[in-house]
Scaffold this active site. Structure first.
Site, PDB file in Angstrom:
ATOM      1  CG  ASP A  93      -1.326  23.668  67.830  1.00 29.86           C
ATOM      2  OD1 ASP A  93      -1.797  22.441  67.425  1.00 29.86           O
ATOM      3  OD2 ASP A  93      -0.107  23.836  67.790  1.00 29.86           O
ATOM      4  CD  GLN A  96       5.675  20.874  69.625  1.00 24.83           C
ATOM      5  OE1 GLN A  96       4.987  20.533  68.602  1.00 24.83           O
ATOM      6  NE2 GLN A  96       5.068  20.176  70.732  1.00 24.83           N
ATOM      7  CE  LYS A 142       2.609  18.410  66.744  1.00 29.39           C
ATOM      8  NZ  LYS A 142       2.726  19.451  67.728  1.00 29.39           N
TER       9      LYS A 142
END
Ligand code: NAD
Length: 294
Positions: free
Chosen positions: A120, A97, A53
């Site tokens: 997200d 994460q 990422k």
């Protein structure tokens, strides 16, 4: 021959489009999008994902910040980190994460993320906005599928779309997105799951089949209607001595036989998977340009 829906190529196209937009922003003296990622612990897979990422941010010209916390960090300290990033005006997008260590509540951490920075798309506010078809950050995997359907101009209106699996990250949002009054959407949707009876009969009536069951090669040719569009979300590593690294990736769909019957299909690897990072970048750009929360 079916159309192979190429996620690798599409993801590269999206990244190039985002990189071009960042150049324009820079040229106009605007603010460069900035993504912050929080990584807890030393899980190898998580490190790889976060690393990819950060690298993707560099590729498109975003700024990125990686906050690494120890495995034994307290929930309170993690929540404080989230809070600090929430309040940092320079940062547009924030991801934590997953998975998190067992002593930390994923719900509490997710709920702490400011919806404006939730690139997200996991917070209740953004899931709600998706359900209402309001501007939102669509989560990575559903975004990837929607974008592939769009870019391959798959007709969805009036079609019967069967989704296998009802997880919060894939099946459930896909069922909402395919049913909404939009494109892609306007399908008649059947959401199937572990308690569904006559799964095979239902799947056989699908014009569009989205498979997120998490079982290797579960969907076989005898379950699929001739000409169906098949989206395979599953990813499984299986041992393969003929490969240099000793394994290969397969999906939830038996690709060789199902592709012979389908009109379009996503391969594994190279289908839905590569789209997820593109979605994160896209959502971060939306945030920086105040497109979701003006
Ligand atoms: P999950 O395990 O959370 O959910 C699986 C779903 O399948 C459940 O809702 C369950 O009800 C349903 N199910 C189980 N057995 C069934 C049966 N016999 N009949 C009908 N339904 C049944 O899975 P997930 O997180 O949605 O992931 C699914 C797959 O997709 C996994 O292989 C995962 O690794 C993969 N995945 C890939 C990506 C990507 O980027 N490509 C992203 C997320 C998940």
């Amino acid at each position: 021959m079916p159309t192979i829906i190429d996620g690798k190529k599409t993801s590269a196209e999206i990244k190039n489009e985002i990189a071009a937009r960042v150049k324009e922003i820079k040229a106009a003296g605007g603010k460069v999008p900035h993504l912050a990622a929080v990584l807890v612990g030393n899980d190898g897979a998580s490190q790889t994902y976060v690393g990819a990422k950060v690298k993707a941010c560099e590729f498109v010209g975003f700024e990125s910040t990686l906050v690494k916390l120890e495995d034994n960090v307290s929930e309170e300290a993690l929540l404080k980190t989230v809070e600090e990033i929430n309040e940092n005006p320079d940062i547009d997008g924030l991801i934590v994460q997953l998975p998190l260590p067992k002593h930390i509540s994923v719900e509490k951490v997710t709920a702490k993320i400011k919806p404006e920075k939730d690139v997200d798309g996991f917070t209740p506010a953004n899931v709600g906005r998706m359900a209402l078809n309001w501007p939102t950050y669509v989560a990575a995997t559903p975004y990837g599928i929607v974008e592939l359907l769009k870019r391959y101009e798959i007709e969805t209106s009036g079609k019967h779309c069967v989704v296998i699996g009802r997880s919060h990250i894939v099946g459930s949002p896909m069922s909402i997105l395919m049913a909404r009054n939009d494109y892609p959407g306007n399908s008649t949707v059947t959401l199937t799951h572990s308690r569904t009876k006559n799964l095979k009969e239902i799947v056989k009536t699908a014009d569009i089949l989205i498979v997120a069951i998490g079982k290797p090669e579960f969907v076989t040719a005898d379950m699929v209607k001739e000409g169906a569009v098949v989206i395979d979300v599953g990813i499984h590593r299986i041992e393969d001595a003929s490969k240099k690294n000793g394994f290969r990736l397969i999906g939830d769909v038996k690709f060789d036989e199902v592709s012979a019957k389908s009109s379009a299909i996503t391969p594994v690897p190279g289908g839905v998977g590569p789209m997820t990072i593109a979605s994160l970048l896209y959502n971060t750009l939306l945030s920086a340009e105040r497109k979701v929360y003006p």
